[in-house]
Design an enzyme around this catalytic site. Structure first.
Site, PDB file in Angstrom:
ATOM      1  CE  LYS A  82      41.488  45.982  33.914  1.00 20.60           C
ATOM      2  NZ  LYS A  82      41.744  44.671  33.270  1.00 20.60           N
ATOM      3  CB  SER A 159      39.526  42.250  35.110  1.00 22.90           C
ATOM      4  OG  SER A 159      40.678  42.489  34.317  1.00 22.90           O
ATOM      5  CB  SER A 183      40.779  40.780  31.502  1.00 22.53           C
ATOM      6  OG  SER A 183      40.674  39.876  32.568  1.00 22.53           O
TER       7      SER A 183
END
Length: 466
Positions: A82, A159, A183
């Site tokens: 990420k 996210s 997330s």
């Protein structure tokens, strides 16, 4: 073996094939890069693909393995990280156009640990700006396309949207995300993969851009429970650069993974929490309870001392206050190129008083004790991961959050595993959440593995990827 065949294999099988020299790291990395070249223009999972560096690393891994210098079972396995996770010298945006040219000056501890075990970083994946959002949208940097519906763009979950789409889209066998209010678990749910929200301190947060230092946790995302367990084992451990890891002994989840669940006591969520979920999500949830009971677990009813929405409100208060403290200069600058949906979420922290923030922190300790008392004699709490299956982006209300079933896990510092448990009438995945006490990731993984072996939901593939 074809590229499509390689792309569907879990890591634990890929690792075995590499060790047995039936495939090579070069073949595996090339397979991922070919799938990225074919699918990434539509899926938009990656911020950056490090193709040249990955190929060089794969060649080095192949040479080392050939002469008996393998550094372990993960040597030659590609991964995506990420874009909150720093890799020295690489662009690191945190999902924000304001940071589009920023370069990392250090490498996150978890990245260094993975590389030291021979894992090959294939690239960086999209995130909601500053990781502040559960729907998975990013109006400025791009919203990854949930591969379960190639005709209508749906919520990928946030996210960790890019990491989930990269795994679900068979671009990479596994990835790393972060979780502050759901997330990892919400993207795992909507993209039909498995994700683990870890307890704070289990995996070092050094070198990861924060949203809420009190609540942030990194964790693994993969296509099956065993792969999630392998990645969790590879990342965890004490780190002198992160004081939150101090004093926690290493716990290998693998020895107990296949022990079964006979005799465990698993709690269904209270009836008062069922009304938040759609009928199809509840149908899959109830069927999951029956499967677990058939495997020898005792299903009991838990009397929670609070509502999930009350805990979520405290969790959001901490998130908003701490994220505003971190990003107020950008939030208060009307000229800053920020996502218009994210700015107001963080700006809300401006109006949170010190008293209100401290009240949320103090109440956290109280609710932790209340939850611990309620869970006495119970091994895990079972809930859906999300209230619905993935929504069309046109139906998303950005003023609301989809994290009803996840935020309590962050606020109470629990661990939680989300894994596929069905599909709705449109063929979209549903997900089961297994919540265990803090530091008991091995137990959540054990329960998840038993459920997964009795079903085939994790083996379902999105149709129409091409």
């Amino acid at each position: 073996m074809s590229h499509d065949q390689l792309a569907t294999l879990p890591v634990h099988q890929l690792s075995r094939l590499i060790v047995q020299r039936e495939i090579s790291p070069v073949e595996l990395v090339d397979s991922c890069l070919q799938n990225i070249a074919r699918r990434e223009p539509r899926l938009q999972a990656f911020v950056a693909v490090h193709a040249g560096a990955a190929r060089l690393a794969a060649q080095a891994a192949e040479s080392a393995i050939r002469v008996g210098h393998s550094v372990g079972p993960l040597h030659g396995i590609p991964i995506a990280l990420k874009d909150l996770i720093e890799i020295e010298g690489q662009v690191f945006t945190g999902g924000s156009e304001a940071f589009k040219d920023r370069q990392a000056t250090r490498s996150a501890t978890l990245a260094r640990r993975l590389v030291s075990q021979g894992v090959i970083v294939l690239g960086k994946t999209h995130t909601v700006e500053f990781a502040m959002g559960g729907w998975g949208t990013n109006t400025r940097r791009g919203t990854p396309w949930n591969p379960w519906d190639m005709s209508v763009q749906r919520t990928p979950g946030g996210s960790s949207n890019g990491s989930a789409v990269a795994v679900a889209g068979r671009l990479v066998p596994w990835a790393v995300g972060t979780d502050t209010g759901g997330s990892i678990r919400m993207p795992a749910s909507w993209c039909g993969i498995t994700g683990l929200k870890t307890t704070i301190g289990r995996i070092s947060g050094y070198g990861i851009q924060p949203l809420s230092p009190t609540l942030d946790t990194p964790g693994p995302m993969a296509r099956c429970v065993e792969d999630v367990a392998l990645l969790y084992a590879a990342m965890q451990g004490q780190d002198p650069l992160d004081p939150l890891t101090a004093g926690l002994s290493y716990v290998d989840p693998m020895p107990a993974l296949q022990r079964g669940i006979r005799g465990l006591r698993l709690a269904r969520m209270p009836d008062s929490e069922r009304g938040y979920a759609s009928a199809e999500v509840l149908e899959a949830y109830d069927a999951s309870l029956q499967v677990l009971e058939s495997l020898g677990a005792e299903i009991v009813t838990l009397a929670l001392p609070f509502r999930f929405e009350d805990v979520a409100a405290f969790n959001m208060r901490i998130m908003a206050a701490e994220s505003y403290a971190l990003y107020h200069a950008l939030i208060d600058d009307p000229a800053a190129p920020l996502d218009p949906d994210v700015r107001p979420r963080i700006a809300a922290g401006k109006d949170i008083s010190a008293r209100a923030y401290l009240e949320a922190m103090q109440q956290r300790s109280v609710m932790k004790q209340q939850f611990a008392l309620a869970m006495q004699g119970i091994d895990a709490l079972l809930t859906p991961s999300t209230m619905t299956t993935a929504l069309p982006l046109s139906e998303v209300d950005q003023t609301k959050a989809p994290a009803h079933y996840t935020r309590f896990g962050n606020y109470l510092d629990l661990c939680g595993l989300s894994l596929p448990n069905g599909v709705d009438a449109q063929g979209l995945p549903t997900s089961l959440q297994i919540v265990c006490r803090g530091q008991h990731e091995d137990l959540a993984l054990r329960i998840g593995w038993a459920y997964e072996q009795a079903t085939d939901w994790n083996a379902r593939l999105p149709a129409g990827l091409g």
